[in-house]
Design a protein around this motif. Structure first.
Motif, PDB file in Angstrom:
ATOM      1  N   ASN A 240       0.834  -1.201   0.000  1.00  0.00           N
ATOM      2  CA  ASN A 240       0.000   0.000   0.000  1.00  0.00           C
ATOM      3  C   ASN A 240       0.869   1.251   0.000  1.00  0.00           C
ATOM      4  N   THR A 241       0.554   2.185  -0.874  1.00  0.00           N
ATOM      5  CA  THR A 241       1.443   3.322  -1.114  1.00  0.00           C
ATOM      6  C   THR A 241       0.760   4.673  -1.025  1.00  0.00           C
ATOM      7  N   ALA A 242      -0.403   4.819  -1.640  1.00  0.00           N
ATOM      8  CA  ALA A 242      -1.014   6.148  -1.748  1.00  0.00           C
ATOM      9  C   ALA A 242      -2.522   6.046  -1.654  1.00  0.00           C
ATOM     10  N   ILE A 243      -3.154   7.193  -1.373  1.00  0.00           N
ATOM     11  CA  ILE A 243      -4.607   7.275  -1.369  1.00  0.00           C
ATOM     12  C   ILE A 243      -5.040   8.411  -2.286  1.00  0.00           C
ATOM     13  N   SER A 244      -6.255   8.291  -2.819  1.00  0.00           N
ATOM     14  CA  SER A 244      -6.849   9.367  -3.601  1.00  0.00           C
ATOM     15  C   SER A 244      -7.879  10.041  -2.719  1.00  0.00           C
ATOM     16  N   SER A 245      -7.547  11.231  -2.243  1.00  0.00           N
ATOM     17  CA  SER A 245      -8.390  11.890  -1.247  1.00  0.00           C
ATOM     18  C   SER A 245      -8.202  13.387  -1.306  1.00  0.00           C
ATOM     19  N   GLN A 246      -9.267  14.129  -1.030  1.00  0.00           N
ATOM     20  CA  GLN A 246      -9.167  15.576  -0.970  1.00  0.00           C
ATOM     21  C   GLN A 246      -9.001  16.064   0.464  1.00  0.00           C
ATOM     22  N   THR A 247      -9.021  15.133   1.406  1.00  0.00           N
ATOM     23  CA  THR A 247      -8.897  15.510   2.814  1.00  0.00           C
ATOM     24  C   THR A 247      -7.606  14.993   3.434  1.00  0.00           C
ATOM     25  N   GLY A 248      -6.900  14.093   2.741  1.00  0.00           N
ATOM     26  CA  GLY A 248      -5.702  13.484   3.303  1.00  0.00           C
ATOM     27  C   GLY A 248      -5.997  12.175   3.992  1.00  0.00           C
ATOM     28  N   SER A 249      -7.282  11.858   4.157  1.00  0.00           N
ATOM     29  CA  SER A 249      -7.697  10.584   4.725  1.00  0.00           C
ATOM     30  C   SER A 249      -8.561   9.862   3.703  1.00  0.00           C
ATOM     31  N   TYR A 250      -8.875   8.622   4.006  1.00  0.00           N
ATOM     32  CA  TYR A 250      -9.553   7.785   3.025  1.00  0.00           C
ATOM     33  C   TYR A 250     -10.988   8.235   2.773  1.00  0.00           C
ATOM     34  N   VAL A 251     -11.302   8.518   1.499  1.00  0.00           N
ATOM     35  CA  VAL A 251     -12.686   8.779   1.116  1.00  0.00           C
ATOM     36  C   VAL A 251     -12.982   8.181  -0.260  1.00  0.00           C
ATOM     37  N   GLY A 252     -12.040   7.435  -0.802  1.00  0.00           N
ATOM     38  CA  GLY A 252     -12.284   6.922  -2.144  1.00  0.00           C
ATOM     39  C   GLY A 252     -11.490   5.686  -2.460  1.00  0.00           C
ATOM     40  N   TYR A 253     -10.312   5.876  -3.041  1.00  0.00           N
ATOM     41  CA  TYR A 253      -9.520   4.746  -3.506  1.00  0.00           C
ATOM     42  C   TYR A 253      -8.107   4.804  -2.946  1.00  0.00           C
ATOM     43  N   SER A 254      -7.499   3.638  -2.873  1.00  0.00           N
ATOM     44  CA  SER A 254      -6.108   3.551  -2.449  1.00  0.00           C
ATOM     45  C   SER A 254      -5.338   2.783  -3.519  1.00  0.00           C
ATOM     46  N   PHE A 255      -4.015   2.931  -3.481  1.00  0.00           N
ATOM     47  CA  PHE A 255      -3.178   2.371  -4.534  1.00  0.00           C
ATOM     48  C   PHE A 255      -2.001   1.623  -3.924  1.00  0.00           C
ATOM     49  N   ALA A 256      -1.647   0.520  -4.558  1.00  0.00           N
ATOM     50  CA  ALA A 256      -0.574  -0.337  -4.045  1.00  0.00           C
ATOM     51  C   ALA A 256       0.399  -0.683  -5.163  1.00  0.00           C
ATOM     52  N   VAL A 257       1.699  -0.741  -4.825  1.00  0.00           N
ATOM     53  CA  VAL A 257       2.708  -1.221  -5.761  1.00  0.00           C
ATOM     54  C   VAL A 257       2.493  -2.727  -5.938  1.00  0.00           C
ATOM     55  N   PRO A 258       2.284  -3.220  -7.154  1.00  0.00           N
ATOM     56  CA  PRO A 258       2.061  -4.658  -7.357  1.00  0.00           C
ATOM     57  C   PRO A 258       3.209  -5.490  -6.796  1.00  0.00           C
ATOM     58  N   SER A 259       2.875  -6.664  -6.271  1.00  0.00           N
ATOM     59  CA  SER A 259       3.881  -7.504  -5.618  1.00  0.00           C
ATOM     60  C   SER A 259       4.994  -7.933  -6.563  1.00  0.00           C
ATOM     61  N   ASN A 260       4.681  -8.150  -7.854  1.00  0.00           N
ATOM     62  CA  ASN A 260       5.716  -8.575  -8.787  1.00  0.00           C
ATOM     63  C   ASN A 260       6.774  -7.484  -8.979  1.00  0.00           C
ATOM     64  N   ILE A 261       6.350  -6.220  -8.952  1.00  0.00           N
ATOM     65  CA  ILE A 261       7.302  -5.119  -9.057  1.00  0.00           C
ATOM     66  C   ILE A 261       8.115  -5.015  -7.771  1.00  0.00           C
ATOM     67  N   ALA A 262       7.426  -5.063  -6.624  1.00  0.00           N
ATOM     68  CA  ALA A 262       8.121  -4.964  -5.337  1.00  0.00           C
ATOM     69  C   ALA A 262       9.126  -6.092  -5.175  1.00  0.00           C
ATOM     70  N   LYS A 263       8.751  -7.302  -5.541  1.00  0.00           N
ATOM     71  CA  LYS A 263       9.651  -8.459  -5.403  1.00  0.00           C
ATOM     72  C   LYS A 263      10.889  -8.296  -6.282  1.00  0.00           C
ATOM     73  N   LYS A 264      10.709  -7.818  -7.501  1.00  0.00           N
ATOM     74  CA  LYS A 264      11.840  -7.631  -8.400  1.00  0.00           C
ATOM     75  C   LYS A 264      12.790  -6.569  -7.857  1.00  0.00           C
ATOM     76  N   VAL A 265      12.243  -5.472  -7.320  1.00  0.00           N
ATOM     77  CA  VAL A 265      13.062  -4.411  -6.739  1.00  0.00           C
ATOM     78  C   VAL A 265      13.866  -4.953  -5.559  1.00  0.00           C
ATOM     79  N   ILE A 266      13.201  -5.707  -4.682  1.00  0.00           N
ATOM     80  CA  ILE A 266      13.873  -6.272  -3.508  1.00  0.00           C
ATOM     81  C   ILE A 266      14.956  -7.261  -3.925  1.00  0.00           C
ATOM     82  N   ASP A 267      14.655  -8.127  -4.889  1.00  0.00           N
ATOM     83  CA  ASP A 267      15.657  -9.085  -5.378  1.00  0.00           C
ATOM     84  C   ASP A 267      16.880  -8.370  -5.937  1.00  0.00           C
ATOM     85  N   ASP A 268      16.641  -7.288  -6.693  1.00  0.00           N
ATOM     86  CA  ASP A 268      17.760  -6.530  -7.268  1.00  0.00           C
ATOM     87  C   ASP A 268      18.604  -5.882  -6.179  1.00  0.00           C
TER      88      ASP A 268
END
Length: 464
Positions: A240-268
């Motif tokens: 979990n990385t970011a939220i889409s919000s006009q208040t700074g707290s959750y009111v809509g959607y959140s966004f996550a770095v996909p695990s395949n990208i995170a795993k590749k970054v960590i492996d590297d």
């Protein structure tokens, strides 16, 4: 008595007549004729049994995934030291090196029993000290192993005396829109908070960023950053990385770095100490631009290739300008973020099967991705590329980098198309050296650059 009986009979007959009239004139009975005719029907019906997973929220069991996840998600405390005046009086009259500790918090995910933890880069950025608190309230000092600001992923390490609970990486390429997911983290400094939602979209790009995110409607708030996004099996499918919000707290959607990208970054990071990035070697056109609309590219389902970089994997595989990328390794490509998201999981040297549409004909070509040959240098913002064999012959030099893009500020200096040989008298051999040397430039001092043109004439410019 007889009078009462007569009234009852009359009322009974009146009710029967009324009911009969309603049935006859107002209520219509719908009849369905069932035949064995296999001809197509206007209305399609499905008699497939409903999946238990999709029957409704009451049929989905989140408890097992939640129990597995909460013990592998940690609280990350970032302590930074602020140096400088803390008041207007100190600003005008001076201060004696006041140092104040500022504390930021976030989440992290244990990914190995020996204490490796993945979190967001922005959670630990600028930290003087890092501390990690497990779900059992034990606190450890953490070491920063490595970080990648581009993907917003960082790797930490703690030394625990016994094996720790951890999460296994799932395959984010096969996550489906509508699939149930759990977000686990530490919002508002609350420990081990679990929220549920569904995957709302995949390969979502944010703020003109070509990075690919998983979008979900699971509630994510400040402090959740770096926490886990898991499926109902308890597999880690995103950070979990970011939220889409006009208040700074959750009111809509959140966004996550996909695990395949995170795993590749960590492996590297663990294997090479830095992230290995590969590119196809194509240039595309941004959608929703006048040029794209004029050419009809805006309506294309796929990625339109505007140009091919010399000596790139795409060039060697005979991809051409005008081709439309439709799939890569059987992963469908509908937009640029689909392509970049998958490429982010690969290294230079990996071979991919790229399916293209070429004038109505579909072709699948093997393409070997290569190390990036161009980048933008700091401070001046020039785009430079490594010299090809053709460039080395044309400029009669094996050292330096070619300037292929110039920002508006420096357009009048005649930089475009020339080879950059040195910065402040320090020689340049490739784009990484150029990036390092330009990174040392002071915005308030003088900088000299030496270039050469195709006539073999050297030029030296001084900027201030």
């Amino acid at each position: 008595m007889k009078k009462i009986g007569s009234s009852f009979v009359i009322a009974l007959f009146a009710g029967a007549i009324t009911l009969g009239a309603y049935k006859l004139f107002f209520e219509r009975t719908n009849y369905a004729v069932v035949t064995d005719d296999n001809s197509s029907s206007i209305i399609n019906s499905s008699y497939s049994p409903t999946s238990a997973k999709g029957a409704g929220i009451n049929e989905v069991d989140f408890t097992s995934a939640a129990e597995t996840t909460v013990n592998a998600v940690v609280h990350v405390k970032n302590v930074t030291i602020s140096r400088g005046p803390s008041s207007l009086m100190e600003f005008f009259y001076g201060y004696e090196g006041n140092q104040k500790a500022q504390i930021g918090t976030g989440s992290g995910v244990i990914i190995s029993p020996d204490g490796h933890i993945v979190t967001n880069n922005h959670v630990i950025k600028g930290a003087s000290q890092l501390q990690v608190t497990l779900n059992n309230n034990k606190t450890y000092d953490a070491e920063l192993v490595g970080t990648d600001p581009n993907s917003d992923i960082a790797l930490l390490k703690i030394d625990a005396k016994r094996p720790l609970p951890y999460l296994a990486f799932g395959d984010s390429d096969h996550v489906k829109v509508g699939e149930w997911v759990l977000a686990v983290g530490n919002p508002f400094n609350l420990t081990s908070t679990v929220t549920a939602g569904i995957v709302s979209a995949k390969a979502r790009a944010l703020m003109n960023n070509n990075q690919s995110f998983i979008q979900t409607d699971a509630a994510v708030n400040p402090g959740n950053s770096g926490g886990a996004l898991v499926n109902t099996n308890g597999d880690l499918i995103g950070i979990n990385t970011a939220i889409s919000s006009q208040t700074g707290s959750y009111v809509g959607y959140s966004f996550a770095v996909p695990s395949n990208i995170a795993k590749k970054v960590i492996d590297d990071i663990m294997e090479f100490g830095s992230v290995q990035k590969g590119v196809l070697g194509i240039k595309t056109v941004s959608i929703n631009t006048p040029y794209a609309i004029e050419k009809g590219i805006n309506e294309i389902d796929g990625v339109y290739i505007e140009d091919i970089e010399e000596e790139s994997g795409a060039d060697e595989a005979d991809l051409k300008a005008g081709d439309i990328i439709k799939a890569i390794d059987e992963i469908e490509v509908h937009k640029f973020a689909d392509l970049t998201g998958y490429l982010s999981t690969k290294r230079p040297g990996d071979e991919l099967n790229v399916t293209i549409d070429r004038e109505g004909e579909q072709l699948t070509l093997p393409v070997t991705i290569k190390e990036r040959q161009t980048l933008f240098v700091p401070v001046m913002g020039l785009e430079v590329k490594n010299l090809t064999e053709k460039d080395q012959k044309a400029f009669k030099t094996k050292k330096g980098v070619k300037i292929v893009g110039v920002p508006e500020t420096y357009r009048g200096y005649g930089l475009d198309g020339k080879v950059l040989l040195s910065v402040d008298n320090e020689e340049i051999n490739d784009i990484q050296e150029a990036k390092t040397l330009f990174g040392r430039i002071s915005r308030y001092g003088k900088t000299s650059i030496t270039m050469i043109n195709k006539k073999g004439e050297k030029e030296r410019l001084i900027f201030q």
